[in-house]
Scaffold this active site. Sequence first.
Site, short mmCIF file in Angstrom:
data_model
loop_
_atom_site.label_atom_id
_atom_site.label_comp_id
_atom_site.label_asym_id
_atom_site.label_seq_id
_atom_site.Cartn_x
_atom_site.Cartn_y
_atom_site.Cartn_z
N ARG A 176 11.65 -1.71 11.53
CA ARG A 176 10.36 -1.32 12.11
C ARG A 176 10.34 -2.34 13.37
O ARG A 176 10.39 -3.22 13.26
CB ARG A 176 9.23 -1.32 11.30
CG ARG A 176 8.75 -0.27 10.60
CD ARG A 176 7.77 -0.38 9.65
NE ARG A 176 6.41 -0.91 10.20
CZ ARG A 176 5.39 -0.74 9.51
NH1 ARG A 176 5.40 -0.40 8.36
NH2 ARG A 176 4.10 -1.24 10.25
N LYS A 183 1.03 -1.25 0.11
CA LYS A 183 0.01 0.08 -0.13
C LYS A 183 0.84 1.40 -0.11
O LYS A 183 0.72 2.17 -0.86
CB LYS A 183 -1.08 0.13 1.27
CG LYS A 183 -1.70 -1.14 1.28
CD LYS A 183 -2.73 -1.09 2.55
CE LYS A 183 -2.02 -1.12 3.75
NZ LYS A 183 -1.74 -2.37 4.18
N ARG A 188 -0.46 -8.94 13.84
CA ARG A 188 -0.78 -7.75 12.73
C ARG A 188 -1.87 -8.28 11.63
O ARG A 188 -2.74 -7.98 11.16
CB ARG A 188 0.41 -7.13 12.14
CG ARG A 188 0.78 -5.93 13.11
CD ARG A 188 2.49 -5.89 12.54
NE ARG A 188 2.35 -4.78 11.25
CZ ARG A 188 3.50 -5.02 10.58
NH1 ARG A 188 4.64 -5.69 10.86
NH2 ARG A 188 3.50 -4.21 9.38
N ARG A 222 -9.41 0.96 9.06
CA ARG A 222 -9.12 -0.33 9.28
C ARG A 222 -10.06 -1.10 10.24
O ARG A 222 -9.93 -2.36 10.59
CB ARG A 222 -7.77 -0.37 10.36
CG ARG A 222 -6.53 -0.71 9.47
CD ARG A 222 -5.34 -0.63 10.51
NE ARG A 222 -4.02 -1.19 10.28
CZ ARG A 222 -2.95 -0.83 9.70
NH1 ARG A 222 -2.84 0.58 9.26
NH2 ARG A 222 -1.87 -1.66 9.64
N ARG A 238 11.88 -7.22 4.45
CA ARG A 238 11.77 -5.76 4.72
C ARG A 238 12.94 -5.56 6.16
O ARG A 238 13.58 -4.47 6.07
CB ARG A 238 10.69 -5.06 4.95
CG ARG A 238 10.49 -3.79 5.13
CD ARG A 238 8.90 -3.30 4.91
NE ARG A 238 8.24 -3.34 5.99
CZ ARG A 238 6.83 -3.11 5.96
NH1 ARG A 238 6.43 -2.38 4.98
NH2 ARG A 238 5.98 -3.25 7.15
P1 AMP Z 1 0.78 0.47 9.29
O1 AMP Z 1 2.14 1.15 8.95
O2 AMP Z 1 -0.27 0.97 8.57
O3 AMP Z 1 1.44 -1.24 9.04
O4 AMP Z 1 0.60 0.57 10.87
C1 AMP Z 1 1.49 0.50 11.87
C2 AMP Z 1 0.50 0.20 13.09
O5 AMP Z 1 -0.07 1.41 13.52
C3 AMP Z 1 -0.53 -0.82 13.00
O6 AMP Z 1 -0.24 -1.99 13.26
C4 AMP Z 1 -1.48 -0.21 14.13
O7 AMP Z 1 -0.66 -0.57 15.61
C5 AMP Z 1 -1.44 1.30 14.05
N1 AMP Z 1 -2.23 1.65 13.06
C6 AMP Z 1 -1.99 2.24 11.89
N2 AMP Z 1 -3.25 2.75 11.31
C7 AMP Z 1 -4.17 2.19 12.10
C8 AMP Z 1 -5.56 2.46 12.17
N3 AMP Z 1 -6.16 2.92 10.93
N4 AMP Z 1 -6.36 2.12 12.94
C9 AMP Z 1 -5.65 1.48 14.10
N5 AMP Z 1 -4.32 1.32 14.39
C10 AMP Z 1 -3.67 1.73 13.33
#
Ligand code: AMP
Length: 191
Positions: free
Chosen positions: A138, A13, A149, A87, A126
């Site tokens: 990360r 994404k 996740r 989400r 990654r």
């Molecule tokens: P991402 O970079 O999109 O994989 O997000 C990393 C982490 O941030 C996720 O595993 C969640 O802990 C938190 N996070 C990001 N976006 C959301 C969202 N829309 N709702 C809830 N938690 C989020």
Amino acid sequence: MNIILLGPPGAGKGTQASMLVDERNMIQLSTGDMLRDAKTSGTAMGKKVAEVMDRGELVTDEIVIGLIREKLEGDKKGGFIFDGFPRTLAQADALAALLEEQGEALDVAIEMQVNDDVLVERILGRAAEAVAAGGTARADDNEESLKIRLMAYYKQTSPLIGYYYAKGQLKSVDGLGKIEAVKAEIAKALK
Ligand code: AMP
């Protein structure tokens, strides 16, 4: 044009969103990036969410909806790309309401379909690459957090596929191909 990129962690994404930013002057709204920024800058909110994020669980709807609300009020340029948001179903409803308040609407939710084994390989790859390059991975790119996740994706986020389908706003693309091939499929979905 306002679009959502929907897909599990590692679906690509962020990669596709940044190309849309460069080529279509769109604005990428990644709640993951916003939360990581809050974590590194040590704001009160950042401290509150750090542990939850590192474990791989979702932070509260209230927090992420608040982050998105702030961003929708400014310049809209070529439109918004929602990356990693919504989400949950509550976030999806909130997004529709927030867009409406701004006189905007969602054009399409693009589901990036990938195979789970590939996701795990991509994410752990990654992390290994980041470390090999002398950096740090990360905090949530490890096997333990990844399982959580993925589970959060299937339990809380994947119902959004049916939600957007029912609203007539869903398009699905094959996210398994090369970056350029996926990009071409997304361009087709945006026509
Ligand atoms: P991402 O970079 O999109 O994989 O997000 C990393 C982490 O941030 C996720 O595993 C969640 O802990 C938190 N996070 C990001 N976006 C959301 C969202 N829309 N709702 C809830 N938690 C989020």
